[in-house]
Design an enzyme around this catalytic site. Structure first.
Site, mmCIF file in Angstrom:
data_model
loop_
_atom_site.group_PDB
_atom_site.id
_atom_site.type_symbol
_atom_site.label_atom_id
_atom_site.label_comp_id
_atom_site.label_asym_id
_atom_site.label_seq_id
_atom_site.Cartn_x
_atom_site.Cartn_y
_atom_site.Cartn_z
ATOM 1 C CB CYS A 1 92.037 19.334 -67.770
ATOM 2 S SG CYS A 1 92.569 18.257 -66.431
ATOM 3 C CG ASN B 1 83.736 29.833 -65.678
ATOM 4 O OD1 ASN B 1 82.678 30.443 -65.717
ATOM 5 N ND2 ASN B 1 84.134 29.150 -64.614
ATOM 6 C CG LEU C 1 83.562 12.186 -62.049
ATOM 7 C CD1 LEU C 1 84.688 11.222 -61.734
ATOM 8 C CD2 LEU C 1 82.298 11.782 -61.279
ATOM 9 C CG HIS C 2 85.388 17.582 -65.286
ATOM 10 N ND1 HIS C 2 84.714 18.612 -64.658
ATOM 11 C CD2 HIS C 2 86.683 17.690 -64.885
ATOM 12 C CE1 HIS C 2 85.568 19.310 -63.940
ATOM 13 N NE2 HIS C 2 86.756 18.766 -64.045
ATOM 14 N N GLY D 1 97.211 24.650 -61.265
ATOM 15 C CA GLY D 1 98.058 23.520 -60.892
ATOM 16 C C GLY D 1 97.316 22.354 -60.277
ATOM 17 C CD GLU E 1 95.203 35.582 -63.030
ATOM 18 O OE1 GLU E 1 95.192 36.623 -63.690
ATOM 19 O OE2 GLU E 1 94.464 34.622 -63.281
ATOM 20 C CB CYS F 1 98.413 22.728 -64.763
ATOM 21 S SG CYS F 1 97.815 21.135 -64.138
ATOM 22 C CB CYS G 1 86.199 27.557 -61.986
ATOM 23 S SG CYS G 1 86.426 26.637 -60.556
ATOM 24 C CB CYS H 1 91.740 23.576 -67.551
ATOM 25 S SG CYS H 1 92.474 24.573 -66.242
ATOM 26 C CB CYS I 1 90.345 30.351 -55.607
ATOM 27 S SG CYS I 1 90.694 29.123 -56.848
HETATM 28 N N1 SAH Z 1 94.053 20.487 -60.745
HETATM 29 C C1 SAH Z 1 92.995 20.558 -59.798
HETATM 30 C C2 SAH Z 1 92.620 21.957 -59.335
HETATM 31 C C3 SAH Z 1 92.519 23.055 -60.355
HETATM 32 S S1 SAH Z 1 91.072 23.405 -61.248
HETATM 33 C C4 SAH Z 1 91.774 19.853 -60.320
HETATM 34 O O1 SAH Z 1 91.784 19.410 -61.465
HETATM 35 O O2 SAH Z 1 90.835 19.661 -59.569
HETATM 36 C C5 SAH Z 1 89.702 23.660 -60.203
HETATM 37 C C6 SAH Z 1 88.389 23.202 -60.856
HETATM 38 O O3 SAH Z 1 88.026 24.029 -61.983
HETATM 39 C C7 SAH Z 1 88.490 21.791 -61.410
HETATM 40 O O4 SAH Z 1 87.330 21.065 -61.120
HETATM 41 C C8 SAH Z 1 88.574 22.043 -62.891
HETATM 42 O O5 SAH Z 1 88.239 20.910 -63.612
HETATM 43 C C9 SAH Z 1 87.642 23.203 -63.070
HETATM 44 N N2 SAH Z 1 87.818 23.923 -64.329
HETATM 45 C C10 SAH Z 1 88.944 24.032 -65.055
HETATM 46 N N3 SAH Z 1 88.726 24.775 -66.151
HETATM 47 C C11 SAH Z 1 87.444 25.157 -66.107
HETATM 48 C C12 SAH Z 1 86.629 25.989 -66.950
HETATM 49 N N4 SAH Z 1 87.132 26.565 -68.037
HETATM 50 N N5 SAH Z 1 85.354 26.190 -66.592
HETATM 51 C C13 SAH Z 1 84.863 25.645 -65.464
HETATM 52 N N6 SAH Z 1 85.565 24.871 -64.635
HETATM 53 C C14 SAH Z 1 86.851 24.630 -64.949
#
Ligand code: SAH
Length: 395
Positions: free
Chosen positions: A135, A323, A239-240, A184, A111, A131, A366, A138, A124
């Site tokens: 994480c 999200n 970072l998170h 990814g 997508e 991936c 995201c 995600c 985006c």
């Molecule tokens: N692999 C890369 C890019 C993909 S994700 C990365 O980790 O940066 C793009 C962003 O969306 C990242 O910051 C990721 O942590 C965030 N993200 C992933 N799942 C999410 C969710 N369910 N809600 C909000 N942000 C999320």
């Protein structure tokens, strides 16, 4: 979230790429010039003419490239193709966001989302099918890793959006920014991502300024240095959490490259490129990483980074309200917690934005990109296998 289920679509077969043909979307300017000279025996500037047809006028049929001689057009038809991914479906959202499902090969689809704003349009883009980083919050992770996208499949996502918008570089540009924040980990598909980002920034390509192309990484430390050496685009780091214990739980890659090493790589990035600030992404999850002590920890880490970079604005924080997606154990933080978290960072002098979700009604936010049709396809494939199994058993 008010999400709607994607319509059930049966994926039509995507014709396999002919191995004999070179897809010109796989070649950045230097590679295209070399190819025209060495492989086609043509002048290097012919590559420029073809690139302009593809990226400025969105023409992929060599027959329509009217300023090329007949002999060259025939040669291109025999040896090459300019083949973007196939649009499987195309889904506008009520808020102007637009999502495409693009077929990459039989059974694989990714997508791509366009998020228009007042005077910008951000696309985006995905770098892999699925991936492997796992994480925890995600939705792409639930799919596992399938394969890297080719450079053509990555730049092809920009091509599809630009063609849809009738985007003309250097004029009334509607596609102004690209973020590698789709499916990814872009730094794990380094060469193809660099080629595609070269095409995004090249005047013969989409002509975007370097700082308008952002690569987002979960923290592949050695590749951050490689990126600095090859391609100075804007960098976003997921970072998170500002302590290793929590970050390792959320982003397992942190075990290999802990926060101190990641921050040191970010510092080297701002010191060695034209990019002078890093965006730190922080997804806010209720009760997990959204408490006042987490904000304090993050503020301290960001201030330390700014001190080391000798620039109070070297760190920017992008707070992303989580999200949700089906099956997740996490929840979005409350509005009060989000505001309080932002305030703590702002009070500490850190530039902090809250990223507001767009495209809620088309699951375009995201971390929600996942290729829903793929899921359905997988289910359909399972269903077919079961059917065949029962047919075998019956035979
Ligand atoms: N692999 C890369 C890019 C993909 S994700 C990365 O980790 O940066 C793009 C962003 O969306 C990242 O910051 C990721 O942590 C965030 N993200 C992933 N799942 C999410 C969710 N369910 N809600 C909000 N942000 C999320």
């Amino acid at each position: 979230m008010g999400t709607v289920d994607a319509p059930a679509v049966v994926l039509p077969p995507v014709p396999p790429a002919s191995p004999a043909r070179v897809n010109l979307l796989d070649l950045d300017r230097v590679a295209a010039e070399d190819f025209f000279e060495r492989e086609l025996g043509e002048k290097r500037f012919r590559a420029h003419q073809v690139m302009k047809w593809i990226y400025h006028r969105h023409v992929t049929d060599f027959g329509g490239m009217t300023d090329l001689g007949k002999a060259l057009r025939t040669k291109l038809e025999d040896r090459c193709e300019a083949r973007p991914p196939k649009v499987m479906f195309d889904k506008p959202s009520t808020d102007g966001t637009h999502k495409w499902l693009l077929g990459m090969d039989a059974g694989n689809a990714v997508e791509t989302v366009l998020i228009p704003d007042k005077n910008r349009g951000t696309l985006c883009v995905s770098s892999q099918v699925g991936c492997g980083l796992n994480c925890q919050f995600c939705s792409t992770a639930t799919q596992g890793f399938n394969r890297n996208l080719t450079a053509a499949e990555i730049i092809g996502q920009v091509f599809v959006a630009a063609r849809h918008l009738g985007n003309v570089p250097h004029k009334d540009r509607k596609l102004t920014n690209v973020v590698m924040m789709g499916m990814g980990e872009p730094l794990l598909n380094f060469e193809n991502v660099v080629t595609a980002m070269n095409l995004m920034r090249d005047d013969l390509g989409f002509g975007l300024a370097s700082k308008r192309v952002t690569l987002s990484t979960a923290g592949m430390v050695p590749m951050i240095d490689q990126l600095a050496a090859r391609c100075d685009v804007a960098l976003a780091v997921s970072l998170h959490a500002a302590n290793d214990e929590l970050r390792t739980q959320l982003v397992p890659l942190n075990k290999k490259y802990p926060i101190a090493e990641l921050m040191a790589a970010c510092l080297r990035y701002v010191r060695s490129t034209k990019i002078d600030s890093i965006t730190f992404e922080y997804t806010l999850m209720k009760g997990v990483n959204d408490q006042p002590e987490h904000a304090r920890e993050l503020a301290a880490l960001m201030r330390q980074f700014c001190r080391q970079a000798q620039d109070g604005h070297a760190a920017k924080v992008n707070l992303i309200p989580f999200n949700p997606f089906p099956g997740t154990r996490f929840e979005r933080s409350g509005e009060t917690e989000i505001r309080a978290f932002q305030k703590k960072l702002l009070d500490a002098g850190i530039l902090t934005m809250v990223r507001r979700t767009r495209g809620d009604d088309i699951d375009a936010a995201c971390g929600q990109l996942k290729g829903q049709v793929m899921d359905k396809t997988r289910r359909q494939a399972e269903f077919r296998r079961k059917l065949e199994g029962s047919a075998d058993a019956a035979a």
